[in-house]
Design a protein around this motif. Structure first.
Motif, mmCIF file in Angstrom:
data_model
loop_
_atom_site.group_PDB
_atom_site.id
_atom_site.type_symbol
_atom_site.label_atom_id
_atom_site.label_comp_id
_atom_site.label_asym_id
_atom_site.label_seq_id
_atom_site.Cartn_x
_atom_site.Cartn_y
_atom_site.Cartn_z
ATOM 1 N N ALA A 1 0.829 -1.207 0.000
ATOM 2 C CA ALA A 1 0.000 0.000 0.000
ATOM 3 C C ALA A 1 0.865 1.259 0.000
ATOM 4 O O ALA A 1 0.548 2.254 -0.665
ATOM 5 N N LYS B 1 -6.005 13.221 4.111
ATOM 6 C CA LYS B 1 -6.619 12.488 3.009
ATOM 7 C C LYS B 1 -7.738 13.284 2.359
ATOM 8 O O LYS B 1 -7.863 13.304 1.123
ATOM 9 N N THR C 1 -7.627 14.565 -1.477
ATOM 10 C CA THR C 1 -8.679 14.138 -2.406
ATOM 11 C C THR C 1 -9.389 15.349 -3.009
ATOM 12 O O THR C 1 -9.655 15.393 -4.217
ATOM 13 N N VAL D 1 -8.853 6.859 -7.164
ATOM 14 C CA VAL D 1 -9.083 5.532 -6.595
ATOM 15 C C VAL D 1 -8.065 5.217 -5.507
ATOM 16 O O VAL D 1 -8.406 4.705 -4.430
ATOM 17 N N MET D 2 -6.785 5.529 -5.771
ATOM 18 C CA MET D 2 -5.713 5.080 -4.897
ATOM 19 C C MET D 2 -5.568 5.902 -3.619
ATOM 20 O O MET D 2 -5.187 5.347 -2.579
ATOM 21 N N PRO E 1 -7.795 7.386 -1.463
ATOM 22 C CA PRO E 1 -8.585 6.926 -0.305
ATOM 23 C C PRO E 1 -8.211 5.524 0.173
ATOM 24 O O PRO E 1 -8.331 5.215 1.358
ATOM 25 N N ILE E 2 -7.731 4.680 -0.754
ATOM 26 C CA ILE E 2 -7.420 3.292 -0.378
ATOM 27 C C ILE E 2 -6.074 3.192 0.328
ATOM 28 O O ILE E 2 -5.933 2.513 1.358
ATOM 29 N N CYS E 3 -5.073 3.875 -0.206
ATOM 30 C CA CYS E 3 -3.697 3.657 0.250
ATOM 31 C C CYS E 3 -3.216 4.651 1.299
ATOM 32 O O CYS E 3 -2.240 4.374 2.005
ATOM 33 N N ASN F 1 -4.102 6.051 4.517
ATOM 34 C CA ASN F 1 -4.968 5.969 5.690
ATOM 35 C C ASN F 1 -4.270 6.626 6.874
ATOM 36 O O ASN F 1 -3.490 6.000 7.582
#
Length: 574
Positions: free
Chosen positions: A45, A113, A117, A217-218, A220-222, A224
């Protein structure tokens, strides 16, 4: 006040150097700073996050410089005026710069984050709007939106890296990001010119969409990161509205004056002088307001009271000024003096493009290995002085092999300085001020870029008038030729061979030599200022306020939660 509280207050007043005790004195059951740093293990991640951040950094840097060379094509297609074209080119850099410290401050309140974003979405909206634009008003508005998003991406990327990676291990990653930023900055005019000439200028914006889609996409996912668990109303109350307003207004006035000086108005015009003076006065008022009045300042003034940080900010302005002068005016040598077309010019700048990035990455790794950075700052300036000085040798009859090797040195020197100056700032500031310190680094880098275009342009314009006037047959046209150095380069490239053309080419080469000498002198000034910095240790480790969620460190085989690491770190750096 208790004795313990007094002791803590006294220790907080100490420099970061004094807050790092010898590693050997730490108790065996505690994480030493070095152990904490070495315990950092990148995950899949993490690598995905860094790849995403690097791509975002690249496209923002690319867009910052790509549009300028395409503006004549855009003006012709949508029937714009010179003034509209100027503002379309300026809006991005202006909004990119002025919002960075404010966005950095908001990220501390609302979370990294969410701000990152949001910045990506702003950048996306600006790209789509510009690509679909039918008039310059739309382009102007969308470039401003894109610039605000781009500024947010740059500053949030650097802050997030600080949150995720221990200080000593940031070198290679900041080297990567700095290299991507430098490559994007250098390639921007080349790619923009190629699209405008061979496809359509709208592809300057469409090309960003795949990268932005991946980022949406990446991120919010990666990424944290922890966010302060307070109510939204409490977060709103922490915003320094007055400070943010003063800063944005002051920065806008100052950057506008610098941007249109010598372009839209003469440097002696009140249109140029008044915004600059008002901007400087506003910065002074901002400093006193933040220092004396603001409860939660946008930028804590303590960072400016540290000699290392202040010296590094000044060096950042000089460094960025030099880099942008190289980016804007080296291609004019290849086009105006050597007669290269846009595509070949893009290849010709490779000695800078592909030395800056590797130099930044390598020097970042080495700094992390040896645990000191001052040598890298000094080396970077000395190599830059040499590299910029030998550019004076580039003349009309310089061979390809000669100009390739002459350009390598400046690329290496400027590449050294990207991670080295960041370490100068991050190692010297308090951990709670890190986001603000990084935000101001991004802001001063943008100021330097704006100054680079302006200062280089003034020097080249004035020298062209002097050098062309030295030829009797060309003297009557000296003023007209010198007004637009870029247009003159294109004219020379397409002009039939004659004595007048040969004289103009020689005058152009001689004028560019003065630009390099001035940049060499500025690099010398940067080196003198760098003598003021101290070599703070890089082994301080205090987990970031917004560290990675679920982050753990290990001592032997025992997992230690973040909270425990924070408590132990407090014994090292209170």
């Amino acid at each position: 006040m208790s004795s313990d509280a007094s002791l803590k207050k006294d220790m907080m007043a100490e420099t970061p150097e004094s807050l790092s005790p010898p590693l050997s004195t730490t108790a065996s059951n505690e994480l030493t700073p070095e152990e904490a740093a070495r315990a950092f293990k990148p995950t899949v991640a993490f690598y995905l996050a860094m790849t995403t951040l690097a791509l975002l950094t690249f496209i923002v840097a690319l867009d910052a410089t790509a549009l300028a060379v395409a503006l004549p094509n855009i003006s012709e297609e949508i029937h714009g005026t010179g003034l509209e074209a100027f503002w379309a080119g300026t809006a991005f850099m202006l909004c990119c710069a002025v919002f960075q410290p404010v966005i950095g401050s908001f990220s501390t309140i609302f979370g990294r984050k969410y701000l990152l974003t949001g910045a990506v979405l702003f950048f996306l909206a600006g790209c789509i709007g510009c690509a679909l634009a039918k008039n310059f008003n739309t382009i102007l508005i969308c470039r401003a939106i894109q610039g605000a998003g781009g500024g947010g991406i740059v500053v949030m990327t650097e802050i997030v890296v600080c949150d995720m990676i221990p200080l000593r291990l940031r070198g290679e990653w900041f080297g990567l990001l700095s290299g991507m930023y430098a490559v994007g900055t250098v390639l921007g005019p080349i790619i923009g010119g190629a699209f405008a000439q061979h496809v359509t200028w709208r592809w300057i914006f469409w090309i960003n969409l795949p990268f932005i889609g991946v980022a949406i996409v990446m991120v919010p996912i990666c990424i944290n990161l922890k966010v302060a668990s307070t109510s939204f109303l409490a977060k709103i109350k922490k915003i320094d509205y007055i400070g943010a307003t003063i800063f944005i207004g002051s920065a806008t006035g100052f950057m506008m004056g610098i941007s249109w000086g010598g372009v839209q108005y003469a440097w002696s015009s009140w249109h140029t002088i008044v915004p600059i003076i008002v901007g400087v006065a506003g910065f002074v008022a901002f400093y006193f307001y933040e220092d004396k009045i603001a409860a939660d300042p946008v930028v804590p003034t303590s960072i400016f009271k540290n000699r290392n940080i202040t010296a590094a900010y000044i060096q950042t302005v000089i460094h960025s000024l030099i880099v942008l002068s190289l980016v804007y005016y080296l291609p004019l040598y290849y086009e105006g003096v050597k007669g290269f077309n846009t595509t070949i010019t893009g290849v010709a700048v490779f000695p800078e493009t592909f030395t800056v990035a590797p130099a930044a990455v390598v020097i970042g790794i080495v700094i992390g290995k040896v645990g000191s950075f001052r040598w890298a700052v000094w080396s970077g300036w000395l190599i830059s002085i040499l590299g910029l000085g030998i550019l004076y040798l580039m003349d009309v009859h310089t061979t390809t092999v000669q100009w390739v090797f002459l350009n390598l040195v400046a690329g290496i020197g400027t590449g050294f300085l990207y991670p080295a100056l960041q370490f100068s700032i991050q190692s010297a500031c308090k951990d709670e001020d890190l986001a603000s310190a990084v935000s101001m680094y991004s802001f001063f880098r943008a100021v330097g870029q704006t100054l680079g275009v302006a200062v280089g342009g003034v020097i080249l314009q004035n020298q062209l008038a002097v050098k062309i006037s030295a030829y009797p047959a060309l003297a009557p046209m000296a003023k007209r030729y010198s007004q637009d150095a870029t247009a003159l380069a294109h004219l020379l490239r397409d002009m039939a061979d004659s004595q007048d053309r040969r004289d103009l080419v020689q005058a152009y080469a001689d004028s560019l030599k003065v630009v390099w000498i001035v940049m060499c002198g500025l690099a010398g000034l940067g080196f003198i200022i760098s003598l003021l910095i101290k070599d703070y240790p890089l082994d301080r480790f205090v987990p970031a306020v917004q560290a990675v969620e679920g982050e753990k460190d290990k001592v032997g085989d025992e997992e230690v939660p973040v909270a425990v690491v924070e408590k132990k770190a407090e014994t090292v750096a209170i």
